[in-house]
Every structure is written in C-alpha cells, then in structure tokens.
Design an enzyme around this catalytic site. Structure first.
Site, PDB file in Angstrom:
ATOM      1  N   HIS A 113      42.256  32.641  34.143  1.00 20.81           N
ATOM      2  CA  HIS A 113      41.215  33.200  33.237  1.00 20.81           C
ATOM      3  C   HIS A 113      40.291  31.853  32.940  1.00 20.81           C
ATOM      4  O   HIS A 113      38.857  32.248  33.107  1.00 20.81           O
ATOM      5  CB  HIS A 113      41.724  33.890  31.893  1.00 20.81           C
ATOM      6  CG  HIS A 113      40.749  34.308  31.120  1.00 20.81           C
ATOM      7  ND1 HIS A 113      40.374  33.687  29.937  1.00 20.81           N
ATOM      8  CD2 HIS A 113      40.056  35.312  31.105  1.00 20.81           C
ATOM      9  CE1 HIS A 113      39.258  34.033  29.366  1.00 20.81           C
ATOM     10  NE2 HIS A 113      39.140  35.595  29.890  1.00 20.81           N
TER      11      HIS A 113
ATOM     12  N   ARG B 159      31.523  46.309  38.395  1.00 15.48           N
ATOM     13  CA  ARG B 159      32.854  46.458  38.430  1.00 15.48           C
ATOM     14  C   ARG B 159      33.271  47.136  37.303  1.00 15.48           C
ATOM     15  O   ARG B 159      33.312  46.792  36.177  1.00 15.48           O
ATOM     16  CB  ARG B 159      33.626  45.239  38.813  1.00 15.48           C
ATOM     17  CG  ARG B 159      35.091  45.702  39.397  1.00 15.48           C
ATOM     18  CD  ARG B 159      35.831  44.509  39.430  1.00 15.48           C
ATOM     19  NE  ARG B 159      36.110  43.678  38.094  1.00 15.48           N
ATOM     20  CZ  ARG B 159      36.914  42.464  38.237  1.00 15.48           C
ATOM     21  NH1 ARG B 159      37.476  42.030  39.059  1.00 15.48           N
ATOM     22  NH2 ARG B 159      37.224  41.978  36.965  1.00 15.48           N
TER      23      ARG B 159
ATOM     24  N   GLU C  95      41.902  43.926  47.268  1.00 14.30           N
ATOM     25  CA  GLU C  95      42.762  42.963  46.564  1.00 14.30           C
ATOM     26  C   GLU C  95      44.323  43.069  46.835  1.00 14.30           C
ATOM     27  O   GLU C  95      44.965  42.275  46.946  1.00 14.30           O
ATOM     28  CB  GLU C  95      42.922  42.919  44.910  1.00 14.30           C
ATOM     29  CG  GLU C  95      41.214  42.626  44.766  1.00 14.30           C
ATOM     30  CD  GLU C  95      41.099  43.425  43.059  1.00 14.30           C
ATOM     31  OE1 GLU C  95      41.010  42.595  42.228  1.00 14.30           O
ATOM     32  OE2 GLU C  95      41.051  44.608  43.141  1.00 14.30           O
TER      33      GLU C  95
ATOM     34  N   GLY D 225      38.470  40.824  46.935  1.00 15.89           N
ATOM     35  CA  GLY D 225      38.835  39.850  46.007  1.00 15.89           C
ATOM     36  C   GLY D 225      39.924  38.744  46.253  1.00 15.89           C
ATOM     37  O   GLY D 225      41.053  39.126  46.415  1.00 15.89           O
ATOM     38  N   SER D 226      39.438  37.617  46.800  1.00 18.86           N
ATOM     39  CA  SER D 226      40.142  36.714  47.591  1.00 18.86           C
ATOM     40  C   SER D 226      41.246  36.188  46.877  1.00 18.86           C
ATOM     41  O   SER D 226      42.348  35.802  47.174  1.00 18.86           O
ATOM     42  CB  SER D 226      39.177  35.555  48.239  1.00 18.86           C
ATOM     43  OG  SER D 226      38.557  35.006  47.101  1.00 18.86           O
ATOM     44  N   ASN D 227      41.005  36.012  45.257  1.00 16.81           N
ATOM     45  CA  ASN D 227      42.154  35.562  44.586  1.00 16.81           C
ATOM     46  C   ASN D 227      43.509  36.410  44.804  1.00 16.81           C
ATOM     47  O   ASN D 227      44.650  36.137  45.036  1.00 16.81           O
ATOM     48  CB  ASN D 227      41.681  35.390  43.035  1.00 16.81           C
ATOM     49  CG  ASN D 227      40.421  34.422  43.104  1.00 16.81           C
ATOM     50  OD1 ASN D 227      40.511  33.507  43.982  1.00 16.81           O
ATOM     51  ND2 ASN D 227      39.788  34.396  41.983  1.00 16.81           N
TER      52      ASN D 227
ATOM     53  N   CYS E 148      33.945  38.636  47.074  1.00 16.42           N
ATOM     54  CA  CYS E 148      33.437  38.007  45.395  1.00 16.42           C
ATOM     55  C   CYS E 148      34.558  37.168  44.878  1.00 16.42           C
ATOM     56  O   CYS E 148      34.182  36.844  43.640  1.00 16.42           O
ATOM     57  CB  CYS E 148      32.968  39.183  44.374  1.00 16.42           C
ATOM     58  SG  CYS E 148      34.645  40.196  44.486  1.00 16.42           S
TER      59      CYS E 148
END
Length: 793
Positions: A422, A566, A668, A689-691, A741
């Site tokens: 975060h 989103r 994701e 969402g690559s994370n 993103c």
C-alpha cells in the site's frame, strides 16, 4: 492530609524536585527564579496525583494493567487506554484534596484581583521535558478553564492523560517504566494572547548554535502546533540580536478568546482590518491591526523575545525551545510572557553522524528525493498528533487510513512491504519519494531527526542532502505544446490516478486517458464512512455525492479523454477501518488479499446495496454531470457467473454497456486468462493488474519484502508474460481491448517492449512514468516498423 507539598506556588518554590514538580513545572520555576516573565500560578504536585490514585484504589489497577502493555499491538493498547481514561473520569477526587485545590484557586483569584479567573491547566509529567526525552504534546493541556468545578474536572483529565495510547506507546518506544511515571498539574493565569508561538536557541532545521529562531502567529499558539497555520518566522543572530531573516506568512485563521461566548473561537483573518464586522472581539482585532498579511510581532517584541531566549539559554546552560505569548490586556514589555521552556532534544542529544550517513536501506518504491523531519509513527491516532506538512512519515506499514498523512509527508519510509505494498502504490500516485521494506527504519531513525529519502536508490540518509535548483519557477505547459513535443504512439498511453486533487498537477501530461482511477482514495479520505453504515443512518447521498464529486472532478479535467473508474476493491481488514465498518465486516478472514473482495463482494446480498451506491455515483457523473467519458472496471474477477450477476445489478440501476459506455475487467486471477475468450464476449476491455497476477501465478505474497529481495516477485517472469500474451490473443479474437495498469511498465522497459510487440492496446502508468514510457513505446513501434520493412522482399 498535610497541606504542604500537595500544592505549591510557582514564585515560592525553592527546591527544584523534578519528581514532585515534573519537568514543565520545574522549568517554569527556574524561569521564575531567574526573573523571567512567567504568568502567575501554582503547581498541584505529583504528590497530589499519587494521593489520588492510592486513596481511590486506582494505583493497583494501573500496576496490574501495564504489566501486559509490552506484548500488545497498538490497537490493543488503545482499547486498554480507553478503559483507564474511563476509570479516571468516574472516580471522584477525595474531599480533603478537593478542598485544597479549591482554596488555592480562590487564592490565585485574590492575587490576580479577579474572581473565578480564567486559567490554563497544564500537564507536567515527571519524565517530561528532560534532556534525554521531550514529551512534547504527549500529555494534555486545557485553556480558558473557569470555575472550581471545571478546574477539578480538568485536573483529573490532565492526570489521566499520562495513560493515553499515545503516551503509553511513546514510553514503550523509549523503554521507560510505566509504573514510575507520575504527573503534576500547573494552574496559571490564562494569557489573553494577541500573538503567540515558539522560539529556539538553536536553529531547529540546521542545528546552528549562533542563531535564534522565533515562530509566531496571531492568537493562541495551538494553530501553529496543529499545523493549521503557517507561522511568521524570524531568524536572529544570537550575538548581535539583529534580524537576519524574516518571513511573513499568510495567516488565514487566528484563535482568540471570545469574551461573549466565553470560549476560544477561530476567526477568519482578513487582509483589511476595516472589513471586520462589529463586535467586541473584532474591535480588538482592529485595534491591534490583526490581519492575515500583517506581521504578528513588532520588531521590539522580536528582539525582546530573543533577549529572553539568550538569557534563558545561559541560565539553563542548555539549548532550549520555549513557548511564549503576548497578552493583549497588558502593555509592552509587561505583556510578553514565557509559558514553557524545555530542553531542546534533537540537536543537543542526537549525534547521529555526518550529513549523508546512511541510516537504512530498503526497496526503491517511489522515485525522487525529499528531506524533512522524521516522524516515527505507529498508529493513525499518533499521526493526528505528530504529523505536520513536510515531515517524513516513518512507520511499520500503511493502509488506506494513512492516506491523509501520506499526502502531508514529503517522503515515506516503512519497515515492511514490497514494491506493491500500500505504501509503495500510494506514494507513487502521490508523487512522494518512498523507501519500503527497510526492516528497521522505526528503530534506527530517531524521532524529529532531519533525514533525506532517496526513493530512486532505496536509501535513507542523515541530514539534508537533496539538491535544489534556485531561482527556477514551476511553469504550466499547455497540452497543445506537449502534444507537439512528445511523439504520437499507436499504443495508447494512459495514466493511473487515485487522489482526485492530484489531477491538477498532472492534467497537462501527454496521456491519452486515465486507465485506472481507484475510488478507495475518495472513500477513505473524503467520505470516511462504510457505505452500509451510511445506508443504515439514512444518508446514502453522502456516499453517492462524495464519490461523484471526486470522479467528476477528474473526468471534467481530462475530457474528452476517457476515464476508467475501477469499482472499490478494499479488503475486509481495510473496509472494517472505515467509520462504522466493524459491524459489517468479518473479523476472521485469514488472508483478505484473496478473500471477500472485488466482484464477490458486490453480488453478496448483505453488501449489494453498497455496490449499488457506487453504480449510482457513476450514473450521476455520466447523466447529471454530463461527463460521458467515464467508463467502469470490475476488480478481482474470478468467474463469468459472478461478473454476469454484477453487471445485471449495474443494469438494474440504469447503467448498461453500450457504444459510449465501456465496461472493463481487471485481470488479476489466472482464471480470467484461461477463460479469456468467454470473458471477452461479456466486456469491452481487459486491464492487467500485474501485481496480483504475478502473485497468483507464482504463488508469491506481493507484500513480502523478503521474497521480493530474493527475486521471487518479478512481473518479468516468463509465466506472467506468457499469460498476458495469451490474454491479448484471446481478446483480439473477440474484438476486445487489453491494457495494463500494474506497476511493471513503470519500472521495467523490457516489459513495455514485450507488451508492444504482443500488440497490447494501451499501457497505463504512474504519472512520473508517462513521458518516459511514451517515448519508449514510440521507439519500440518505430523499431517494429523498420524490422517489418527489412523482412519484405
């Protein structure tokens, strides 16, 4: 009980017993003994406090309670603190002690020639304001207290303030024994402040011992301490007492005592005193020439204060910071009062090393370099007390509750977390330098130390080492100019955004739209309440209007460029921290990261009404505000059937996918890649969402700094890149678009090239990466054209 040593008069005390007086009162007595101007008053000594807790039985309760403090988390300490404070509130002061306090208050009135005088009731803890530790702001002070019943009530409140959560946590951080702490209470004539502030006998920012720094504002000094008003600042040469620097700030607010309502009030200060309305308080403002732009100190007052500071430093044989006030009821120089003096603890005792010494290292989470005073903060409540604009926030880890204080900070440093934690994500979106996952920042960095955070290298150093270019002004560059300056690309370059107000900084960057706007920032910072709580209170419009206002601001600023909003993707632990949220959120989710979040939340019957509020906010922006460039994106999609149900709810609220209303989903979860052909028939676009996709593809906790340092969390992993390639192929077979993103394109140029070669339609990056990525994409596209031309016969 004996009357002596329970209550003592400031001007009669001879024995400077810190255990009896506390640090603050001891300092005032010393000032009095050296004939410095201190408001008349008395000390209700620590002996009175000890008598109170022993006589009422509170002492044993406290001893039993503090035994377990060291093993508790901050939230648990806060609950214990609430119980202790309640105990003080409901316990009466013994009659014999109560009578002594009442007699002393009457005597003070006689000395001042005022019946029921207004007084300041101030803490003086026995471990406070000593050279080893400044407890500034930890215990409580109450102003304009009048009448014996109010005095008795506030004396108890000051006693109780050594058991607040912030006091407990602060003592824990210093390794101090809670059982040994005691407190005295200072009761002084209340200064009717025309202006007030602080002064330092050593420059607080640089440590220069040949300077005196005075900060001043109109009225009471609470607004300076709270960071609400930027004070006037004066720097004097300590030897000559000449003013060598002078900065007069725009002071929009002043806090003064209102004699009609008998309380402190905040007055909006105007530029012209003649514009004030009629009334006793406004008449005083006019008489003293108090305006937003006028200096809150005259030169004679500045120099007189500096003389006092210099003499006090000589008397105490130590660098000091002092609080002062100028009484509008008296004439110069009798109106200048010193209300507090304490040992300066930053430069006097914290000898960390030379400027530039590395204090800690971590992951370079957000680029840039910034300096400021380090504030070691463990809880949001502590942030409320300590954080000021420009400070460096140093903490264990952040969550959505911390966003307002992250915005105040010049930089952010955390003990825990990886590049997708975060703190890292928010810092990048706010444009704040950040270093995360240091493992030890909150222990090796001393509170209030000046430090520099290099978010590009992942290094935190001692002192101010950032380089600033003097004389350059920030200039706004028109969008048309940028469009000519930066190349046009076939692959659209979108920008990520969270905080709506940040669009003012970035609106003229060369981006083609917002590819990801997170609404969590608006919900946590602007709205603050859990949506189900607002529904229960009959206030759904608070949520709808707040969300619509934030989204509408961004949509209007970038129109006609598209804005992809989103829907909310808080986890249960984050939602529960919203006001009223605990009632509606499960407390037993072992792993909220892969728990009840995203679309699974929207379709669950108890939560569905809250999701409908988000939809209505979007509808309001599109239809009532006329901003048709707003699209939506569903987060953390797992299955086709849940998405179908969520879209049906949206349609019931009057929003249906159409040519000018696009619906996207986040990719994701690997299931959305595997079933991409089926999902592509339901939506207009995908955004990777690559994370999270990396986390779930590789089975790696995205917040683990340990695994990140070992190289496990890497969006460049072949499995992740192959998944994105499969998604692009499936989407294009079904006339759907694909964007990304996540953090990866902002960091890794090779991923950008890989995606462009695979034919991705758009890339959405953090603001700081827009120009860099646009140029890189243009070069890759040109290279592909050259390669294709060479292949032709």
């Amino acid at each position: 009980m004996e009357g002596n040593s329970f209550i003592l008069w400031l001007d009669e005390i001879k024995n400077l017993d810190i255990e009896l007086l506390g640090g603050k009162a001891k300092g005032l007595v010393e000032l009095t003994q050296h004939n410095f101007p201190v408001p008349p008053g008395l000390v209700i000594t620590s002996k009175s406090y000890k008598y109170f807790i022993e006589k009422t039985g509170i002492k044993q309760y406290l001893n039993d309670t503090v035994k377990k403090i060291s093993s508790l988390k901050p939230a648990e300490i806060e609950k214990i603190s609430e119980e202790i404070l309640r105990k003080f509130e409901v316990t009466d002061i013994p009659d014999d002690l109560k009578d002594l306090i009442e007699q002393s208050y009457i005597e003070l009135g006689k000395k001042l020639g005022i019946e029921n005088p207004r007084v300041a009731v101030r803490s003086s803890a026995t471990l406070e304001d000593v050279a080893e530790a400044s407890f500034a702001g930890i215990q409580d002070t109450y102003l304009n207290i009048q009448g014996i019943e109010e005095l008795l009530k506030h004396v108890k409140m000051v006693w109780a303030s050594i058991w607040t959560a912030r006091a407990l946590i602060y003592r824990e951080s210093l390794g101090l024994d809670h059982r040994k702490v005691s407190i005295a209470v200072i009761v002084q004539k209340m200064v009717n402040s025309k202006s007030s502030g602080v002064m330092f006998t050593v420059h607080p920012a640089t440590g220069e011992t040949n300077k005196i720094v005075i900060e001043s504002s109109w009225g009471l000094g609470e607004l300076i301490v709270g960071g609400i008003v930027t004070p006037d600042s004066f720097v004097l040469d300590k030897n000559t007492l000449n003013i060598i620097e002078r900065r007069i700030s725009a002071k929009k607010i002043g806090r003064f005592y209102d004699p009609i309502n008998k309380k402190n009030v905040d007055i909006e200060l105007l530029d012209n005193p003649e514009d004030y309305p009629e009334g006793p308080l406004y008449d005083l403002l006019k008489m003293f020439g108090i305006t937003s732009k006028s200096s809150s100190l005259k030169d004679e007052e500045i120099k007189y204060l500096a003389e006092i500071a210099k003499k006090a430093e000589d008397s105490f044989n130590h660098a000091l910071d002092m609080e002062w006030a100028i009484d509008m009821d008296l004439t110069f120089p009798r109106n200048v009062m010193i209300v507090q003096a304490r040992f300066e603890t930053v430069w006097s005792k914290q000898k960390i090393g030379k400027e530039g010494t590395i204090l800690t290292r971590g992951l370079p989470a957000s680029p840039g370099i910034a300096s400021g005073s380090a504030k070691i903060i463990h809880t949001v409540n502590e942030a409320v007390e300590k954080m000021k604009p420009g400070d460096v926030l140093v903490t264990k880890m952040t969550d959505p509750d911390w966003v307002p204080y992250m915005k105040m900070a010049s930089a952010i440093v955390t003990d825990e977390g990886g590049m997708t934690a975060h703190a890292a994500i928010v810092a990048r979106e706010l444009g704040k330098p950040a270093v995360v996952g240091t493992g030890n920042a909150t222990t090796v960095i001393k509170d209030s130390t000046l430090i520099t955070v290099d978010g590009s290298r992942g290094v935190v150093t001692y002192g101010i080492t950032e380089k600033k270019e003097e004389g350059k002004k920030e200039e706004k560059i028109s969008l048309e100019f940028l469009a000519d300056l930066y190349p046009i690309t076939g692959t659209k370059i979108y920008m990520n955004l969270g905080e709506p107000d940040e669009i003012d900084r970035y609106v003229n960057l060369p981006f083609d739209g917002i590819g990801l706007m997170r609404v969590e920032f608006i919900i946590s910072s602007k709205i603050g309440y859990h949506p189900l709580y607002l529904l229960e209170q009959g206030k759904p419009d608070v949520f709808i209007d707040g969300l619509a206002e934030g989204i509408g601001k961004v949509a209007a600023a970038i129109s006609p460029r598209p804005l992809v909003v989103r829907f909310s993707d808080f986890k249960t632990n984050e939602y529960s921290r919203l006001k009223g949220g605990e009632k509606y959120e499960p407390s037993d989710e072992r792993n909220p990261m892969i728990g009840w979040r995203g679309v699974s939340r929207y379709i669950q019957k108890p939560y569905e009404p809250a999701f409908r509020l988000e939809v209505r906010a979007i509808k309001k922006v599109r239809e009532e505000m006329g901003l048709r460039n707003v699209y939506v994106m569903f987060p953390f999609v797992r299955t086709t059937w849940e998405l179908e149900r969520a879209m049906k709810i949206m349609e019931e609220e009057g929003l249906k996918r159409s040519k000018d209303f696009k619906v996207w989903i986040m990719v994701e979860v690997p299931s959305t890649v595997i079933l991409a052909d089926e999902f592509a028939k339901m939506v207009d676009g995908f955004s990777v969402g690559s994370n999270d996709l990396t986390q779930l593809t590789l089975g790696v906790d995205r917040d683990s700094s340990l695994l990140a340092k070992m190289g496990y969390f890497d969006e460049r992993d072949p499995a992740v890149l192959k998944s994105i390639g499969m998604l692009i192929d499936a989407a294009h077979r079904n006339n759907a678009t694909v964007s990304i993103c996540g953090q990866a394109p902002s960091v890794y140029p090779e991923i950008v090239e890989n995606l462009v070669r695979k034919g991705i339609d758009s890339i959405s990056v953090n603001p700081d990466a827009v120009i860099k990525v646009r140029r890189h994409v243009a070069s890759v596209e040109r290279r592909i054209l050259v390669e294709n031309s060479i292949k032709k016969p």
